[in-house]
Design an enzyme around this catalytic site. Sequence first.
Site, short mmCIF file in Angstrom:
data_model
loop_
_atom_site.label_atom_id
_atom_site.label_comp_id
_atom_site.label_asym_id
_atom_site.label_seq_id
_atom_site.Cartn_x
_atom_site.Cartn_y
_atom_site.Cartn_z
N HIS A 51 56.17 44.20 84.92
CA HIS A 51 55.30 45.36 85.94
C HIS A 51 55.03 46.66 85.57
O HIS A 51 55.84 47.41 85.74
CB HIS A 51 56.40 45.30 87.55
CG HIS A 51 55.75 45.84 88.71
ND1 HIS A 51 55.86 45.27 89.87
CD2 HIS A 51 54.63 46.73 88.68
CE1 HIS A 51 55.13 46.13 90.48
NE2 HIS A 51 54.40 46.92 90.09
N LEU A 64 48.63 50.17 84.57
CA LEU A 64 47.90 50.78 83.26
C LEU A 64 46.59 51.74 83.75
O LEU A 64 45.94 52.18 82.99
CB LEU A 64 47.63 50.10 82.30
CG LEU A 64 48.84 49.12 81.56
CD1 LEU A 64 48.63 48.38 80.39
CD2 LEU A 64 49.94 50.04 81.16
N ARG A 65 46.23 51.54 85.14
CA ARG A 65 45.30 52.59 85.73
C ARG A 65 43.86 52.06 85.05
O ARG A 65 43.04 52.78 85.81
CB ARG A 65 45.49 53.96 85.63
CG ARG A 65 47.16 54.18 86.14
CD ARG A 65 47.27 54.07 87.65
NE ARG A 65 48.53 54.57 88.24
CZ ARG A 65 49.08 53.80 89.05
NH1 ARG A 65 48.78 52.86 89.53
NH2 ARG A 65 50.30 54.43 89.49
N ASN A 115 45.87 46.53 90.60
CA ASN A 115 45.26 47.51 91.65
C ASN A 115 44.46 48.62 90.55
O ASN A 115 44.91 49.84 90.75
CB ASN A 115 46.51 48.16 92.52
CG ASN A 115 47.71 49.13 91.79
OD1 ASN A 115 47.79 48.79 90.39
ND2 ASN A 115 48.22 49.77 92.21
N HIS A 137 54.91 42.21 96.67
CA HIS A 137 55.62 43.60 97.02
C HIS A 137 55.87 43.60 98.43
O HIS A 137 55.01 43.54 99.27
CB HIS A 137 54.24 44.59 96.72
CG HIS A 137 54.40 45.91 97.01
ND1 HIS A 137 54.52 47.45 96.54
CD2 HIS A 137 54.60 46.58 98.38
CE1 HIS A 137 54.47 48.25 97.27
NE2 HIS A 137 54.79 47.61 98.68
N ASP A 177 58.00 48.97 87.04
CA ASP A 177 56.99 49.62 87.91
C ASP A 177 56.44 51.00 87.39
O ASP A 177 56.07 51.63 88.13
CB ASP A 177 57.46 49.51 89.27
CG ASP A 177 56.58 49.73 90.41
OD1 ASP A 177 55.46 49.84 90.05
OD2 ASP A 177 56.72 50.15 91.76
N HIS A 193 50.89 58.75 87.23
CA HIS A 193 49.90 59.62 88.36
C HIS A 193 49.58 61.24 87.47
O HIS A 193 50.28 61.48 86.88
CB HIS A 193 50.46 59.95 89.57
CG HIS A 193 50.77 58.79 90.46
ND1 HIS A 193 49.78 57.88 90.83
CD2 HIS A 193 51.78 57.85 90.86
CE1 HIS A 193 49.91 57.07 91.68
NE2 HIS A 193 51.47 57.05 91.54
#
Lengths: 344, 498, 212
Positions: free
Chosen positions: B83, B86-87, B117, B203, B373, B377
């Site tokens: 999990h 990597l954005r 996501n 989730h 996870d 950011h």
Amino acid sequence: MSDRDPGAEPIVVGADAPAWRHRHLLDVDVLAADEIDLVMRTADAMKGILARPIAKVPALRGRNVTIIFWEASTRTRVSFEVAAKNLSADVVNIAASTSSVTKGESLVDTIRTVQALGAQMLVMRHGTSGAPYLAAEHFDGHVLNGGDGWHAHPTQALLDLYTMRERLPGGSIAGRKVVILGDILHSRVARSNIWSLTAAGADLWLCGPSTLLRGLDRWGGRAAGFPGHGRFTVTSDVDAALRDADVVMALRIQKERMDSGLLPSLREYTARFGLTLDRLAAAKPDALVMHPGPMNEGVEIDPAVVALDRAVIEDQVTNGVAVRMALLYLLAGVHGAEGAHDAA
Amino acid sequence: MPREPRPSAKTGRRGGALQVGATLADLEISRAWLVDPFAGREGAGEIVVRDGEIAGVTWLTGAAAKGVDASGVIVAPGFLDLHVHLREPGFEDAETVATGLAAAAHGGFTRVCAMANTSPAIDGAAVVGLVRAAAAASGSPVALEIVGAVSAGRAGEKLAALGEMTDAGVVGFSDDGAPVKGPVLLAHALRYAGMLGRPIVEHAEDTALTSGAEANEGLVASVLGLRGWPAAAEEAVVARDLAILADVVRDVPGARLHLTHLSTAGALDLVRRAKAAGLPVTCDVTPHHLALADEWIAGARRWAWEAVDGAGARRDPVGAGAPVARDPWTDAAIVAEPFDPDLRVNPPLRDPADAAAVRAALRDGTADAVATDHAPHTLVDKEVEFGLAANGISGIETALGVLLAAVDAGELTLAAAMAALTSGPAGVLGAWTGRPVAAGLKVGAPADLVLFDRGESWTVTPASLRSKGKNTPLAGRALPGRVLLTVAAGRIAFSDLD
Amino acid sequence: MEYPRGAFKDRPREAGKEGPHRATRAGQAVSDGRRIMTADEVRRATVRIAHEIVEKQAGTEGLALVGIQRRGVPLARRLADAIAENEGVRLPAGALDITFYRDDLSLVAHQPVVKGTDLPFDLNGLTVVVVDDVLYTGRTIRAAMDALMDFGRPRAIRLAVLVDRGHRELPIRADHVGKNVPTSRDEIVKVLVEEIDGEDGVAIERLVAAHL
């Protein structure tokens, strides 16, 4: 024991007097008992100033006190403003809208901007718990928390304490039964008062509907209590709470609480928890009645109760100015990083 | 721990720089501590790599093993993270596939599963291709697995192109960042993905119960005036999902549910019972939920295992002897300012008793794996008011250190900690796709391993992190176990040997 | 990536929970002093100043005494006593706290503790004799005059001090002085009064750098 011409040599504070060493005031939980005493005594002196023909001293002359409220409030903002002006500070008022947050204007950015504009002391109110801690991390001057989220409202707690000491016979809170009645869950006033009143040795009771007490019992039920702090009692039994109380403080009930399903109706709240003369009769005959404002008369507190001589709600407002003057004055005397002078 | 001379192992190699991406031509590690959870074995040993393959593994015994123990250099199979975020695409300011894989390698990971996501969400073969291309372009040998979205655009309305993405090689489906929206969609997704031989990775969060929530509902949130995030929000969804799974699996035997980042004692107990009942469910837990607790938000900075009474109760996570959380105020454990936004994460840091239950679940096998996870950011999203901060911890580089701290404290055995990062998640991933994904320290297999010095600590600083996300509450803290070399599929992924 | 300040620094908690600490003379310590006025000399100087005040103001009409906190306060009371003995008239005497009028907020480590102002009479039209123990830079007196003006409009303000040690920084001089004492800036003049210190006397001490 020396000549003390200012500017010539350091001040010698009496050996019996604690020195103030907090650069910011973000909550009351960091104040030791003798520091709270110092605030109270300094507030006494400020009340003396308020009683003078010219209620103004030059203590903060040339200091920029910037007041930013991200949440609408008139009384607290004006109280701070009057306090700062009584000390001859230059006051800058900023009404920051919460919408600036959603526009991507960050708190840190705002803090840096007001600092660049000359702010030396920052009085702030913010809807998010903990916001003043973020501000204090980025502000070189002094931050005074005027209320953050549900978390803390230190000046209110101190003015409440001051008012109780002033009005309770003997001036002591130790052993007195103090009841805070109403919406505890959402109340920063209640949270700060928990620290200051238990530290002062009060027998503190928090009372309200169970939906508005959520989680507080886990705090109140600590067997050992937090350092220097006693336990407090959490109950929805309003009669037990008010029985033989020395002080009853009602908190504002907001209409939003019904919209979110926490209360069936204001009518039901008033019927079960409203502070009426009947209910108050269970308290001591001279029990003080307090309210941090703004009041919904007829909802959480009956107008007949507000009209009592022992309702000290207006004293709270006046004392609020004195206590805020005291805090502005004390904070202004601390320089640089916390405790940096201790090296001497 | 005897630290001199460092380490008890010796590494030797002939020629060739240890350049990232290059094949590891030649490496001999003698007198190290080998841990191979795949073989269920650990001990003193030697390992030889030639031309990217493990050419020899020798377990030392008797006099030869003398002086070699688990306190020095350790060799383990490369870690697998089920999990990570990597954005890319869409949030390249927070992380890219390249920086994320570099961070993974620095953390000892050789295979990661990226969540969907992104923006656009990974909900079709085209975006899968985009992410794969970014991985290829990065030159990193770290294997990138992709978890596709359950619903189109992660909007929670209709199913994404699950079949098309399966053909494109995704390993499972998840709307992570949010739960699969609603029980009906979940039931459909479990059935359809089950047909494709892929799991739904859930989730578990009831978003109605967590609306506006800021911190775990409990003492800390009450004191700090933060909106409570109840354990029930996780447990209710876990219970519901398990009920739906039980229903679906009767018709579709291939249906599988994986519950990610479980954080409460109650949720883990539900999984424990579901597993006992034979349901095809697996779950993972995060390093932060096992080692940190909500009291950090109040300014405490002790490990979660230092914040519970009842050390003897470790084997019994839910019974009468279950650990009891202590409060940091009574313990005078508040040492930092409160409200550090780097502690805001979803699910929230729970109370120390929940963290103890997470560790117990790892010990008794209820939790199959540790997954980080990893949620990088930008500063813009993190350096804000606590309640407004983005959820997530940049954690792939600190996972090993956190687990080793738990090992040092006697909370986990070294073998269990390594299994949670290797054979545990490999077993889960293997079950997801029906093909084995790692072999351990096996002669003849491509070298896929991590070499770290357990005796050496390193300090977490922004500069020390390869991830773009510097959002870790462990900043400034020294963690045990410095990674010296990560080798993925025979190629060098990270090296600090020279 | 360059990371802005604040994000990674340790955030030591406000050290408020370890209980109070006591203020000390920052960075300095005081060596043993040398006595320059005995108790008897203090008494004689006080009596002489009392005579001078009455003589200079041609009587006691419209006179008031205001001591500056702290040691000016007992000195003012003694002057009032001496005048009462000589003239049979009790002058009004008050106490003045100049804390909020100081001009050195930025120089002190902590705010001085407020001791309180007590002026139980109307200043308007009176000749106010401000009484203090030591006159040095003149800044205390400047602050005292500002403070007095906030209470009313005295006809005149005069100044009486027990010791004038020189080194004025403002154009201020005393009307009545017990003793002129030449000093250097690295000396401290310590006035002791029985009401506060248990004895009367004046000593000079030398400041020495603290070994801290």
